[in-house]
Design an enzyme around this catalytic site. Sequence first.
Site, PDB file in Angstrom:
ATOM      1  N   LYS A 204       0.849  -1.184   0.000  1.00 62.90           N
ATOM      2  CA  LYS A 204       0.000   0.000   0.000  1.00 62.90           C
ATOM      3  C   LYS A 204       0.881   1.228   0.000  1.00 62.90           C
ATOM      4  O   LYS A 204       2.035   1.184   0.460  1.00 62.90           O
ATOM      5  CB  LYS A 204      -0.897   0.027   1.237  1.00 62.90           C
ATOM      6  CG  LYS A 204      -2.170   0.812   1.057  1.00 62.90           C
ATOM      7  CD  LYS A 204      -3.214   0.007   0.311  1.00 62.90           C
ATOM      8  CE  LYS A 204      -4.485   0.786   0.096  1.00 62.90           C
ATOM      9  NZ  LYS A 204      -5.555  -0.064  -0.435  1.00 62.90           N
TER      10      LYS A 204
HETATM   11  P1  NAD Z   1     -13.081   7.688  -2.351  1.00 67.69           P
HETATM   12  O1  NAD Z   1     -12.042   8.690  -2.109  1.00 67.69           O
HETATM   13  O2  NAD Z   1     -13.630   7.536  -3.723  1.00 67.69           O
HETATM   14  O3  NAD Z   1     -14.321   7.958  -1.356  1.00 67.69           O
HETATM   15  C1  NAD Z   1     -14.202   8.057   0.030  1.00 67.69           C
HETATM   16  C2  NAD Z   1     -15.535   8.583   0.549  1.00 67.69           C
HETATM   17  O4  NAD Z   1     -15.539   8.548   1.974  1.00 67.69           O
HETATM   18  C3  NAD Z   1     -15.788  10.045   0.157  1.00 67.69           C
HETATM   19  O5  NAD Z   1     -17.170  10.196  -0.137  1.00 67.69           O
HETATM   20  C4  NAD Z   1     -15.447  10.797   1.436  1.00 67.69           C
HETATM   21  O6  NAD Z   1     -16.082  12.060   1.521  1.00 67.69           O
HETATM   22  C5  NAD Z   1     -15.976   9.805   2.460  1.00 67.69           C
HETATM   23  N1  NAD Z   1     -15.515  10.001   3.818  1.00 67.69           N
HETATM   24  C6  NAD Z   1     -14.277  10.276   4.276  1.00 67.69           C
HETATM   25  N2  NAD Z   1     -14.293  10.407   5.615  1.00 67.69           N
HETATM   26  C7  NAD Z   1     -15.579  10.185   6.001  1.00 67.69           C
HETATM   27  C8  NAD Z   1     -16.249  10.176   7.253  1.00 67.69           C
HETATM   28  N3  NAD Z   1     -15.588  10.411   8.375  1.00 67.69           N
HETATM   29  N4  NAD Z   1     -17.575   9.907   7.274  1.00 67.69           N
HETATM   30  C9  NAD Z   1     -18.265   9.666   6.139  1.00 67.69           C
HETATM   31  N5  NAD Z   1     -17.671   9.669   4.926  1.00 67.69           N
HETATM   32  C10 NAD Z   1     -16.353   9.925   4.869  1.00 67.69           C
HETATM   33  O7  NAD Z   1     -12.504   6.297  -1.814  1.00 67.69           O
HETATM   34  P2  NAD Z   1     -12.975   4.827  -2.178  1.00 67.69           P
HETATM   35  O8  NAD Z   1     -12.120   4.333  -3.261  1.00 67.69           O
HETATM   36  O9  NAD Z   1     -14.461   4.793  -2.329  1.00 67.69           O
HETATM   37  O10 NAD Z   1     -12.524   4.048  -0.861  1.00 67.69           O
HETATM   38  C11 NAD Z   1     -13.348   3.991   0.295  1.00 67.69           C
HETATM   39  C12 NAD Z   1     -12.862   2.863   1.183  1.00 67.69           C
HETATM   40  O11 NAD Z   1     -12.912   1.641   0.450  1.00 67.69           O
HETATM   41  C13 NAD Z   1     -11.430   2.976   1.679  1.00 67.69           C
HETATM   42  O12 NAD Z   1     -11.336   2.372   2.946  1.00 67.69           O
HETATM   43  C14 NAD Z   1     -10.641   2.154   0.661  1.00 67.69           C
HETATM   44  O13 NAD Z   1      -9.405   1.698   1.169  1.00 67.69           O
HETATM   45  C15 NAD Z   1     -11.627   1.034   0.456  1.00 67.69           C
HETATM   46  N6  NAD Z   1     -11.434   0.282  -0.773  1.00 67.69           N
HETATM   47  C16 NAD Z   1     -11.485   0.902  -1.987  1.00 67.69           C
HETATM   48  C17 NAD Z   1     -11.338   0.148  -3.136  1.00 67.69           C
HETATM   49  C18 NAD Z   1     -11.462   0.756  -4.516  1.00 67.69           C
HETATM   50  O14 NAD Z   1     -11.446   0.011  -5.486  1.00 67.69           O
HETATM   51  N7  NAD Z   1     -11.645   2.068  -4.648  1.00 67.69           N
HETATM   52  C19 NAD Z   1     -11.088  -1.229  -3.056  1.00 67.69           C
HETATM   53  C20 NAD Z   1     -11.047  -1.835  -1.796  1.00 67.69           C
HETATM   54  C21 NAD Z   1     -11.238  -1.057  -0.672  1.00 67.69           C
END
Ligand code: NAD
Length: 448
Positions: free
Chosen positions: A137
């Site tokens: 990561k």
């Molecule tokens: P992203 O940046 O597209 O979205 C993150 C979202 O979370 C945004 O809407 C942001 O405003 C919101 N957020 C942040 N802090 C917050 C809080 N305290 N309360 C409510 N909302 C909050 O990111 P993403 O890619 O959607 O990733 C989200 C999670 O999923 C992370 O933990 C990431 O590691 C995990 N993840 C993502 C992927 C992927 O393919 N994008 C794959 C596996 C896991």
Amino acid sequence: MPRALDRHGNAQRKRLERKAAVRRRQIAGALEEWRASAFEHALEQFDAAARRLKLTENQIAMIKLPRRTTEVLLPVRMDDGTIRNFRAFRVQHNTVRGPAKGGIRFHQDVTVDEVKALAFWMTYKCAVVGIPMGGAKGGVVVDPRTLSPGERERLSRRYMAEMIDLFGPDSDVPGPDVNTGPQVMGWMLDTYVMHKRDFLPGVITGKPMELGGSAGRQSATSRGLIVCVRKAAARLGLELRGATAAIQGFGNVGSHAAKFLVQSGVKVVAISDAEGGYRKAGGIDVDAAIAHVAKRGSLTGFKGAAPMRRASQLLELPVDILVPAALENQITRQNAPRVRARIVAEGANGPTTPGADDVLARQGTFVIPDILCNAGGVTVSYLEWVQNRMGYYWTEQRVNEDLQRIMETAFDEVYTTMQRRRVSMRIAAFMVAIRRVTEASEMRGLYA
Ligand code: NAD
């Protein structure tokens, strides 16, 4: 003082003292949980599964801790001519099953411990779905909202340039994570290609389609999540049509999860992002919310639902399905007793602390653990990498079919382990994954 009154007073004082001691212990516990890093939580999860598998100290020594941590300072010229330094990390946790794989996060609060936890989860996520990759990561300490597009591009390029020796299609393959998407991947790929003088699209995944990205990658994490939710609902006898859901985080994972839930007949009654939460008992128009975010950059000002006073209340709503899709440590020992969902589908990495896991298990909440539930993203990243290496690209239907098959198989393996070993879904997922990593590690042996 009459003796009876004295006895009564003493008893009451003792009761109060006992109550105060319990409260002190609760506060100390909450503080300890809050202070503990995501990495400590990750290691606790490992230990619980390793005990069940009766791993030896030598086996643990080979697979538990990250193998390499790199930290650099990235100097970037801002639009006004000043130079700012940004701390940046890349952690490679384990590569016994294949090249390291894991996204790069841009966030103001990211720490090296958090990146270690995320790298750790990647190792076991790849193993639980059986894809031949290890875990890594990356992170940059930056609030990307404060950067212009040009500053973001220079930061992304500098990250790749500084870390270039770590990366390669056969060594370490980064991808997107929080606040990094196809455009950042495109800039990083270009930087890599310019240095190597070789077009190697397999060095990075989550790229734009025009640069060798895979059909279906954008929605893959949530597509995998919905496969798990459907399977879990079927096992629990929960009819999805008419069921309700709340989703924390409305980025890539949260918004696509909302869409897929609605397509399955689920009413999404609450959504939130970093700026606030919104709820509507009759069901939120998810397409309208997505269009609002596309236009405004966040849910702020969304008129299609009522704003919530405290966005964290979303976790405690009486819904059938709760999807934490934001950041780590959201469901803790403190608020877990108030979680009323039947299914918690972990879109985010590490949203539930080990303390909360115990509470949820006692309450009978069915938790689909992150390393399984959100593994659809890395699965399609792997399929993207495969297509890049062949130079031959599949239709979205082909990608989605492979994703569904891989996720269904993984869910069934974890579910069977959960039943056979009488453990939680999380421990079962780690048991399946740790067994695979241990076997690969033993077969490779120790080079010395
Ligand atoms: P992203 O940046 O597209 O979205 C993150 C979202 O979370 C945004 O809407 C942001 O405003 C919101 N957020 C942040 N802090 C917050 C809080 N305290 N309360 C409510 N909302 C909050 O990111 P993403 O890619 O959607 O990733 C989200 C999670 O999923 C992370 O933990 C990431 O590691 C995990 N993840 C993502 C992927 C992927 O393919 N994008 C794959 C596996 C896991």
